[in-house]
Design a protein around this motif. Structure first.
Motif, PDB file in Angstrom:
ATOM      1  N   VAL A   1       0.838  -1.198   0.000  1.00  0.00           N
ATOM      2  CA  VAL A   1       0.000   0.000   0.000  1.00  0.00           C
ATOM      3  C   VAL A   1       0.876   1.253   0.000  1.00  0.00           C
ATOM      4  O   VAL A   1       0.620   2.216  -0.745  1.00  0.00           O
ATOM      5  CB  VAL A   1      -0.950  -0.003   1.212  1.00  0.00           C
ATOM      6  CG1 VAL A   1      -1.674   1.341   1.330  1.00  0.00           C
ATOM      7  CG2 VAL A   1      -1.965  -1.130   1.091  1.00  0.00           C
ATOM      8  N   ALA A   2       1.920   1.234   0.829  1.00  0.00           N
ATOM      9  CA  ALA A   2       2.828   2.391   0.877  1.00  0.00           C
ATOM     10  C   ALA A   2       3.488   2.628  -0.478  1.00  0.00           C
ATOM     11  O   ALA A   2       3.651   3.775  -0.909  1.00  0.00           O
ATOM     12  CB  ALA A   2       3.886   2.173   1.955  1.00  0.00           C
ATOM     13  N   ALA A   3       3.870   1.547  -1.157  1.00  0.00           N
ATOM     14  CA  ALA A   3       4.482   1.689  -2.480  1.00  0.00           C
ATOM     15  C   ALA A   3       3.495   2.273  -3.478  1.00  0.00           C
ATOM     16  O   ALA A   3       3.834   3.148  -4.284  1.00  0.00           O
ATOM     17  CB  ALA A   3       5.003   0.332  -2.967  1.00  0.00           C
ATOM     18  N   LEU A   4       2.251   1.797  -3.434  1.00  0.00           N
ATOM     19  CA  LEU A   4       1.235   2.302  -4.349  1.00  0.00           C
ATOM     20  C   LEU A   4       0.929   3.779  -4.113  1.00  0.00           C
ATOM     21  O   LEU A   4       0.565   4.503  -5.045  1.00  0.00           O
ATOM     22  CB  LEU A   4      -0.048   1.473  -4.203  1.00  0.00           C
ATOM     23  CG  LEU A   4      -0.011   0.061  -4.815  1.00  0.00           C
ATOM     24  CD1 LEU A   4      -1.205  -0.752  -4.343  1.00  0.00           C
ATOM     25  CD2 LEU A   4       0.016   0.133  -6.330  1.00  0.00           C
ATOM     26  N   GLU A   5       1.086   4.216  -2.875  1.00  0.00           N
ATOM     27  CA  GLU A   5       0.841   5.616  -2.552  1.00  0.00           C
ATOM     28  C   GLU A   5       2.037   6.505  -2.881  1.00  0.00           C
ATOM     29  O   GLU A   5       1.881   7.662  -3.266  1.00  0.00           O
ATOM     30  CB  GLU A   5       0.500   5.753  -1.063  1.00  0.00           C
ATOM     31  CG  GLU A   5      -0.854   5.140  -0.698  1.00  0.00           C
ATOM     32  CD  GLU A   5      -1.080   5.143   0.811  1.00  0.00           C
ATOM     33  OE1 GLU A   5      -0.093   5.364   1.563  1.00  0.00           O
ATOM     34  OE2 GLU A   5      -2.228   4.903   1.226  1.00  0.00           O
ATOM     35  N   THR A   6       3.250   5.954  -2.735  1.00  0.00           N
ATOM     36  CA  THR A   6       4.467   6.765  -2.824  1.00  0.00           C
ATOM     37  C   THR A   6       5.094   6.751  -4.212  1.00  0.00           C
ATOM     38  O   THR A   6       5.465   7.795  -4.751  1.00  0.00           O
ATOM     39  CB  THR A   6       5.495   6.260  -1.789  1.00  0.00           C
ATOM     40  OG1 THR A   6       4.903   6.298  -0.488  1.00  0.00           O
ATOM     41  CG2 THR A   6       6.748   7.125  -1.815  1.00  0.00           C
TER      42      THR A   6
END
Length: 443
Positions: free
Chosen positions: A60-65
């Motif tokens: 999720v963090a990768a998809l956001e960042t």
């Protein structure tokens, strides 16, 4: 992608395309890195369910960042560092994990002191972690279906829907099976380790079965738009080779490796430029990978030298070797293949084995012989819902000049398969038979 998360903003004019590209990159990286990520996290938190949740949080963090900042130079290390930070936060909130928190903090402190790549090389043995994850997924506390489903989920990268298709089961049933398996392991505090001694031998059979299930899903995908998923074949091959190193005196492990090596040698020849399937007898054998064939034959020699030539994997590898040694389809030793399938049916009785034997008998002694056995299997009802039974019957009926019956069987097979490429192949064959039947009527 296994995760259900969705990414963040577009990043300004033209950012939508960049965001879409970043998300596609995340998807590809997740397929490659998620088994290693979950394995390393399981070693730290000793709970596969928690480890998968932490890996999903990092996703999720990768998809956001990444759509905003770009994909980092070492995306796997980025995901690992992010997941470990979240593991520390989780452990800080859980008093029962206090001692473990200090241990993980020391590990992460070492990571930042050395740099991600140096830490990975010096401290994390990815192979050991993946093998340990494989053994815990195949823990004897779990039933066979649960073992396979959990391994396909955590190590194979399959979605719950894909696993459900492989097991011919409802998606909700598979989801519940996976959740119960993770809960069972957590409640039992199952050890995250590679077993030793007698326990190793007892659990190898389950592990080999699941490794081959992963390979099969890659070799002929049960669902989706692609007939082949090379990433799964490569993962299963790598795990099989590790098992062979771990248990060098286990002949059936070498038999499994031999089977996968030889089957994998045909991957490049199994599809055309458009991804459409090319069946074995129609393949360009110059495209078969001679290096993989050589590795497979050597592994088969090791299995036979260890006295396991009649194990189910070694027998299947011997069948694959018959095809690999034939320079043309006409040179294939079909009587030997039929005999090997008969031996396999003795040690591993299965209607699917019998169906393959029917094909070999037809090639060796004529379609009438094969059709008799295929009809017996159909009458038994053992393979109702299995698309390859009507597909085989269609081929044998067509060879006997019974085109209309063959077309009916192909229509049934096309309806039953979940793979779009395979459905296209079956429908194309139907159209060809329809043309042949029309020409015959005109004549």
């Amino acid at each position: 992608m296994r995760g259900e998360a969705r990414g963040g903003g577009s990043g300004g004019p033209g950012g939508g395309d960049a965001a879409a590209r970043a998300r596609r990159t995340v998807d590809a990286i997740w397929r490659i890195e998620s088994p290693r990520l979950i394995a390393a996290l399981t070693r730290m938190v000793r709970d596969v369910g928690v480890a998968e949740d932490l890996a999903q949080d990092a996703l999720v963090a990768a998809l956001e960042t990444w759509p905003r900042s770009g994909v980092p130079d070492n995306p796997g290390a980025w995901l690992m560092a992010t997941a470990k930070h979240r593991a520390i936060d989780l452990m800080r909130r859980a008093r029962t994990y206090e001692d473990k928190r200090e241990q993980v903090e020391r590990e992460v402190g070492l990571q930042f002191a050395l740099g991600a790549s140096a830490f990975d090389a010096a401290h994390e043995e990815v192979g050991d972690d993946l093998l340990a994850l494989m053994f815990i997924c195949c823990h004897p506390l779990l039933g066979r279906d649960a073992q396979a489903a959990l391994t396909l989920r955590l190590l194979g990268g399959l979605t719950t829907k894909e696993i459900a298709r492989a097991f011919l089961a409802p998606e909700a049933t598979i989801g519940q099976r996976i959740s119960r398996a993770k809960r069972t392991l957590a409640q039992a505090r199952a050890a995250f380790e590679v077993p030793a001694g007698d326990e190793l031998g007892e659990r190898l059979a389950a592990v080999m079965r699941v490794v081959y299930l992963i390979f099969n899903e890659g070799y002929a995908a049960t669902a989706g738009d692609d007939w082949i998923r090379r990433d799964l074949c490569e993962e299963a091959l790598r795990l099989g080779r590790m098992l062979a190193e771990l248990a060098p005196r286990e002949g059936e492990v070498h038999g499994l490796v031999a089977l996968m090596e030889i089957q994998a040698s045909r991957l490049h020849a199994r599809t055309g430029p458009d991804g459409a399937p090319i069946l074995l007898l129609d393949q360009d054998r110059s495209r078969w990978d001679l290096l993989l064939i050589g590795r497979g034959l050597k592994a088969l020699d090791r299995a036979e030298a260890l006295g396991d030539a009649r194990g189910p994997y070694a027998l299947q590898a011997a069948i694959a070797a018959c095809h690999a040694r034939a320079r043309t389809p006409q040179e294939t030793d079909w009587p030997r293949i039929a005999a090997l399938y008969a031996a396999l049916a003795q040690v591993q009785p299965s209607p699917v084995v019998e169906l393959n034997r029917a094909v070999a008998l037809a090639m060796a002694f004529g379609p009438e012989v094969g059709l008799r056995l295929a009809d017996e299997i159909a009458a038994s009802g053992a393979l109702d819902g299995y698309h390859l039974l009507p597909a085989v019957r269609a081929d044998l009926l067509a060879r006997l000049g019974r085109a209309e019956e063959a077309r009916d069987e192909l229509a049934r097979a096309a309806e039953l398969t979940g793979n779009e490429q395979e459905r296209g192949l079956l429908l194309a064959r139907m159209a060809t038979l329809g043309g042949e039947a029309a020409r015959a009527r005109r004549a």
